[in-house]
Design an enzyme around this catalytic site. Structure first.
Site, PDB file in Angstrom:
ATOM      1  N   VAL A  21      32.761 -19.593  -9.231  1.00  0.00           N
ATOM      2  CA  VAL A  21      34.192 -19.885  -9.393  1.00  0.00           C
ATOM      3  C   VAL A  21      34.489 -20.343 -10.821  1.00  0.00           C
ATOM      4  O   VAL A  21      35.469 -19.919 -11.443  1.00  0.00           O
ATOM      5  CB  VAL A  21      34.652 -20.967  -8.384  1.00  0.00           C
ATOM      6  CG1 VAL A  21      36.129 -21.302  -8.591  1.00  0.00           C
ATOM      7  CG2 VAL A  21      34.422 -20.516  -6.952  1.00  0.00           C
ATOM      8  N   THR A  44      22.354 -23.738 -10.744  1.00  0.00           N
ATOM      9  CA  THR A  44      22.688 -22.603  -9.861  1.00  0.00           C
ATOM     10  C   THR A  44      23.543 -21.568 -10.577  1.00  0.00           C
ATOM     11  O   THR A  44      23.822 -20.511 -10.012  1.00  0.00           O
ATOM     12  CB  THR A  44      23.441 -23.078  -8.589  1.00  0.00           C
ATOM     13  OG1 THR A  44      24.683 -23.697  -8.983  1.00  0.00           O
ATOM     14  CG2 THR A  44      22.622 -24.058  -7.784  1.00  0.00           C
ATOM     15  N   ASP A  65      23.507 -31.804 -17.989  1.00  0.00           N
ATOM     16  CA  ASP A  65      23.598 -32.234 -16.590  1.00  0.00           C
ATOM     17  C   ASP A  65      24.675 -33.311 -16.527  1.00  0.00           C
ATOM     18  O   ASP A  65      24.481 -34.414 -17.059  1.00  0.00           O
ATOM     19  CB  ASP A  65      22.232 -32.781 -16.156  1.00  0.00           C
ATOM     20  CG  ASP A  65      22.246 -33.376 -14.759  1.00  0.00           C
ATOM     21  OD1 ASP A  65      23.338 -33.487 -14.153  1.00  0.00           O
ATOM     22  OD2 ASP A  65      21.162 -33.745 -14.271  1.00  0.00           O
ATOM     23  N   LEU A  70      28.236 -36.283 -20.237  1.00  0.00           N
ATOM     24  CA  LEU A  70      29.214 -35.213 -20.398  1.00  0.00           C
ATOM     25  C   LEU A  70      29.611 -35.168 -21.873  1.00  0.00           C
ATOM     26  O   LEU A  70      30.670 -35.674 -22.247  1.00  0.00           O
ATOM     27  CB  LEU A  70      30.429 -35.471 -19.490  1.00  0.00           C
ATOM     28  CG  LEU A  70      30.977 -34.251 -18.764  1.00  0.00           C
ATOM     29  CD1 LEU A  70      32.025 -34.645 -17.736  1.00  0.00           C
ATOM     30  CD2 LEU A  70      31.522 -33.224 -19.714  1.00  0.00           C
ATOM     31  N   SER A  84      28.622 -28.485  -9.155  1.00  0.00           N
ATOM     32  CA  SER A  84      27.949 -28.906  -7.918  1.00  0.00           C
ATOM     33  C   SER A  84      27.261 -27.696  -7.313  1.00  0.00           C
ATOM     34  O   SER A  84      27.876 -26.627  -7.253  1.00  0.00           O
ATOM     35  CB  SER A  84      28.939 -29.452  -6.876  1.00  0.00           C
ATOM     36  OG  SER A  84      28.260 -29.673  -5.643  1.00  0.00           O
ATOM     37  N   TYR A 154      25.797 -32.511   0.679  1.00  0.00           N
ATOM     38  CA  TYR A 154      26.947 -31.825   0.070  1.00  0.00           C
ATOM     39  C   TYR A 154      28.265 -32.420   0.587  1.00  0.00           C
ATOM     40  O   TYR A 154      29.113 -32.844  -0.200  1.00  0.00           O
ATOM     41  CB  TYR A 154      26.869 -30.340   0.397  1.00  0.00           C
ATOM     42  CG  TYR A 154      27.985 -29.507  -0.202  1.00  0.00           C
ATOM     43  CD1 TYR A 154      28.097 -29.337  -1.582  1.00  0.00           C
ATOM     44  CD2 TYR A 154      28.914 -28.857   0.613  1.00  0.00           C
ATOM     45  CE1 TYR A 154      29.106 -28.557  -2.132  1.00  0.00           C
ATOM     46  CE2 TYR A 154      29.921 -28.068   0.071  1.00  0.00           C
ATOM     47  CZ  TYR A 154      30.016 -27.916  -1.298  1.00  0.00           C
ATOM     48  OH  TYR A 154      31.021 -27.141  -1.839  1.00  0.00           O
ATOM     49  N   LYS A 158      30.921 -34.704  -1.641  1.00  0.00           N
ATOM     50  CA  LYS A 158      32.310 -34.288  -1.893  1.00  0.00           C
ATOM     51  C   LYS A 158      33.292 -35.331  -1.364  1.00  0.00           C
ATOM     52  O   LYS A 158      34.324 -35.599  -1.980  1.00  0.00           O
ATOM     53  CB  LYS A 158      32.570 -32.927  -1.248  1.00  0.00           C
ATOM     54  CG  LYS A 158      31.856 -31.776  -1.941  1.00  0.00           C
ATOM     55  CD  LYS A 158      32.453 -31.488  -3.314  1.00  0.00           C
ATOM     56  CE  LYS A 158      31.735 -30.347  -4.012  1.00  0.00           C
ATOM     57  NZ  LYS A 158      32.280 -30.062  -5.347  1.00  0.00           N
ATOM     58  N   ARG A 195      24.966 -17.459   1.098  1.00  0.00           N
ATOM     59  CA  ARG A 195      26.297 -17.444   1.709  1.00  0.00           C
ATOM     60  C   ARG A 195      26.528 -16.076   2.369  1.00  0.00           C
ATOM     61  O   ARG A 195      25.934 -15.067   1.971  1.00  0.00           O
ATOM     62  CB  ARG A 195      27.358 -17.774   0.666  1.00  0.00           C
ATOM     63  CG  ARG A 195      27.207 -19.215   0.185  1.00  0.00           C
ATOM     64  CD  ARG A 195      28.332 -19.652  -0.734  1.00  0.00           C
ATOM     65  NE  ARG A 195      28.000 -19.536  -2.124  1.00  0.00           N
ATOM     66  CZ  ARG A 195      28.661 -20.157  -3.108  1.00  0.00           C
ATOM     67  NH1 ARG A 195      29.673 -20.940  -2.828  1.00  0.00           N
ATOM     68  NH2 ARG A 195      28.314 -19.980  -4.371  1.00  0.00           N
TER      69      ARG A 195
HETATM   70  P1  NAD Z   1      28.018 -22.175  -8.080  1.00  0.00           P
HETATM   71  O1  NAD Z   1      26.714 -22.718  -7.628  1.00  0.00           O
HETATM   72  O2  NAD Z   1      28.090 -20.719  -8.398  1.00  0.00           O
HETATM   73  O3  NAD Z   1      28.560 -22.972  -9.331  1.00  0.00           O
HETATM   74  C1  NAD Z   1      28.296 -24.329  -9.544  1.00  0.00           C
HETATM   75  C2  NAD Z   1      27.992 -24.517 -11.016  1.00  0.00           C
HETATM   76  O4  NAD Z   1      27.791 -25.912 -11.278  1.00  0.00           O
HETATM   77  C3  NAD Z   1      26.712 -23.794 -11.449  1.00  0.00           C
HETATM   78  O5  NAD Z   1      26.926 -23.092 -12.640  1.00  0.00           O
HETATM   79  C4  NAD Z   1      25.707 -24.940 -11.654  1.00  0.00           C
HETATM   80  O6  NAD Z   1      24.711 -24.614 -12.590  1.00  0.00           O
HETATM   81  C5  NAD Z   1      26.642 -26.058 -12.102  1.00  0.00           C
HETATM   82  N1  NAD Z   1      26.121 -27.397 -11.863  1.00  0.00           N
HETATM   83  C6  NAD Z   1      25.687 -27.939 -10.701  1.00  0.00           C
HETATM   84  N2  NAD Z   1      25.298 -29.209 -10.881  1.00  0.00           N
HETATM   85  C7  NAD Z   1      25.495 -29.485 -12.197  1.00  0.00           C
HETATM   86  C8  NAD Z   1      25.301 -30.650 -13.003  1.00  0.00           C
HETATM   87  N3  NAD Z   1      24.810 -31.784 -12.496  1.00  0.00           N
HETATM   88  N4  NAD Z   1      25.617 -30.575 -14.314  1.00  0.00           N
HETATM   89  C9  NAD Z   1      26.121 -29.438 -14.852  1.00  0.00           C
HETATM   90  N5  NAD Z   1      26.335 -28.307 -14.131  1.00  0.00           N
HETATM   91  C10 NAD Z   1      26.024 -28.348 -12.821  1.00  0.00           C
HETATM   92  O7  NAD Z   1      29.078 -22.548  -6.936  1.00  0.00           O
HETATM   93  P2  NAD Z   1      30.603 -22.107  -6.770  1.00  0.00           P
HETATM   94  O8  NAD Z   1      30.719 -21.371  -5.502  1.00  0.00           O
HETATM   95  O9  NAD Z   1      31.104 -21.487  -8.007  1.00  0.00           O
HETATM   96  O10 NAD Z   1      31.299 -23.526  -6.565  1.00  0.00           O
HETATM   97  C11 NAD Z   1      31.941 -24.185  -7.644  1.00  0.00           C
HETATM   98  C12 NAD Z   1      32.605 -25.437  -7.145  1.00  0.00           C
HETATM   99  O11 NAD Z   1      33.581 -25.131  -6.158  1.00  0.00           O
HETATM  100  C13 NAD Z   1      31.630 -26.434  -6.515  1.00  0.00           C
HETATM  101  O12 NAD Z   1      32.013 -27.737  -6.852  1.00  0.00           O
HETATM  102  C14 NAD Z   1      31.820 -26.197  -5.034  1.00  0.00           C
HETATM  103  O13 NAD Z   1      31.512 -27.345  -4.280  1.00  0.00           O
HETATM  104  C15 NAD Z   1      33.290 -25.840  -4.966  1.00  0.00           C
HETATM  105  N6  NAD Z   1      33.585 -25.012  -3.793  1.00  0.00           N
HETATM  106  C16 NAD Z   1      33.229 -23.688  -3.769  1.00  0.00           C
HETATM  107  C17 NAD Z   1      33.506 -22.945  -2.635  1.00  0.00           C
HETATM  108  C18 NAD Z   1      33.150 -21.480  -2.545  1.00  0.00           C
HETATM  109  O14 NAD Z   1      33.357 -20.870  -1.497  1.00  0.00           O
HETATM  110  N7  NAD Z   1      32.641 -20.848  -3.591  1.00  0.00           N
HETATM  111  C19 NAD Z   1      34.126 -23.523  -1.532  1.00  0.00           C
HETATM  112  C20 NAD Z   1      34.428 -24.878  -1.592  1.00  0.00           C
HETATM  113  C21 NAD Z   1      34.179 -25.608  -2.732  1.00  0.00           C
END
Ligand code: NAD
Length: 320
Positions: A21, A44, A65, A70, A84, A154, A158, A195
């Site tokens: 996303v 990830t 991280d 930050l 996350s 998780y 959140k 997923r």
């Molecule tokens: P994703 O795993 O593709 O992306 C998460 C990104 O966060 C990755 O690039 C990862 O490397 C980075 N990351 C994780 N921990 C980190 C840290 N400590 N420091 C720096 N970077 C870090 O997942 P996504 O599906 O793109 O989800 C993105 C966000 O949206 C997340 O917070 C997730 O909880 C939320 N979300 C996604 C969905 C969905 O369906 N995709 C649904 C609900 C919520």
């Protein structure tokens, strides 16, 4: 692309910007003329997701991280906190990192917004509703989460992130917003992230059996990523505090989804039923009345259309 951005941002920090996303958010914001700093530790995320952005004016990548630090030099006017692990396979592999990112990482992102006087958006999730006793779920529902179950790293991270965000708004006057995203799918997902959509698409394209958990009667509501991104940016621009559900109310069973993917991919794969994970929610469907009324947002991409685009992307990736 259905993204509509109704407010101009000068500099946006996107944590987790190299993820699924997050990378679509970075692209949409750059397209709209904002400078974007993507902060990611690649636990990830994929470098390929942001490779096309590296040469674009205004784009900066910081590898860090966010649970530790930050380190952003230029002051942002918007912080989108999306870092996350998000798929069950990822957060079960990275349980402590997931909790640290949801707690310390969220605090660091809130501190950045506070010191910059920036707006802050937390990517929360429909998982705060747990295995819901109410369907569809509206934002007033408090949820049904097992605090010591395998998914709790998780879900509770959140939920804590939401509480921390609320406390920063109340105690420090930070301009915050909580978006609760429901299952989102589309290009740039990883075929092995566990997923349902990327798993089924990969299996259908490889001619493997599609692995449906339980009897496949459990439902999800799937939002195409362009719609989700448009909803997030509409919430950011609006100034609302939320929480607000961003998702597609079109509910589909996992068996129906598997059959649809097989049909759209033109695959002759079969369906294989496997064990259902512990605490897997039985139903999942957003009530998006609030987003519709306040943001004038609703999803536009039909499941068949979004799945076709996703299948085409996976096919092209496999050919590279
Ligand atoms: P994703 O795993 O593709 O992306 C998460 C990104 O966060 C990755 O690039 C990862 O490397 C980075 N990351 C994780 N921990 C980190 C840290 N400590 N420091 C720096 N970077 C870090 O997942 P996504 O599906 O793109 O989800 C993105 C966000 O949206 C997340 O917070 C997730 O909880 C939320 N979300 C996604 C969905 C969905 O369906 N995709 C649904 C609900 C919520």
């Amino acid at each position: 692309m259905t993204t509509v951005i109704s407010r101009e941002w000068e500099h946006v920090v996107v944590t987790g910007g190299a993820g699924f996303v997050g990378s679509h958010l970075c692209t949409a914001l750059l397209d709209a003329g904002a400078a974007v700093t993507c902060v990611d530790d690649f636990c990830t995320g994929r470098p390929e997701n942001i490779a096309p952005l590296l040469d674009r004016p205004g784009f900066t990548l910081v590898q860090a991280d966010v649970a530790e630090e930050l380190p952003v030099r230029r002051s942002p006017d918007l912080v989108l906190h999306f870092a996350s692990p998000a798929s069950p396979a990822d957060y079960l592999r990275l349980p402590l990192h997931t909790l640290a990112t949801g707690s310390d990482g969220t605090r660091h992102a809130l501190e950045l917004a506070r010191s910059a006087g920036a707006r802050f958006v937390l990517a929360s999730t429909s998982e705060v509703y747990g295995d819901p006793r109410q369907n569809p779920q509206d934002e007033r529902y408090w949820g049904n989460v097992n605090p010591v179950g395998p998914r709790s790293v998780y879900d509770e991270a959140k939920r804590f992130g939401e509480a921390l965000t609320t406390a920063y708004a109340d105690a420090h006057g930070v301009d915050t917003c909580i978006v609760r995203l429901f299952n989102t799918y589309g290009p740039r997902m990883r075929g092995h992230d566990g997923r349902a959509v990327p798993t089924f698409v990969r299996q259908a394209l490889d001619g493997e059996p599609l692995t449906v958990t339980g009897d496949g009667g459990q439902t999800r509501s799937l939002s195409y990523v362009d719609d989700t991104v448009a909803g997030i940016l509409a919430a950011a621009a609006h100034g609302m505090r939320g929480p607000v559900n961003i998702g597609n109310p079109g509910e589909i069973t996992m068996l129906e989804l598997a059959e649809l993917v097989i049909e759209l991919a033109g695959s002759d794969s079969e369906i294989r039923f496997i064990e259902r994970p512990v605490d897997d929610p039985a139903v999942r469907c957003p009530d998006i009345t609030l987003a519709k009324d306040k943001l004038g947002w609703q999803p536009r991409v039909a499941a068949e259309d979004g799945l076709r685009r996703t299948i085409d992307w996976f096919r092209a990736e496999a050919a590279v």
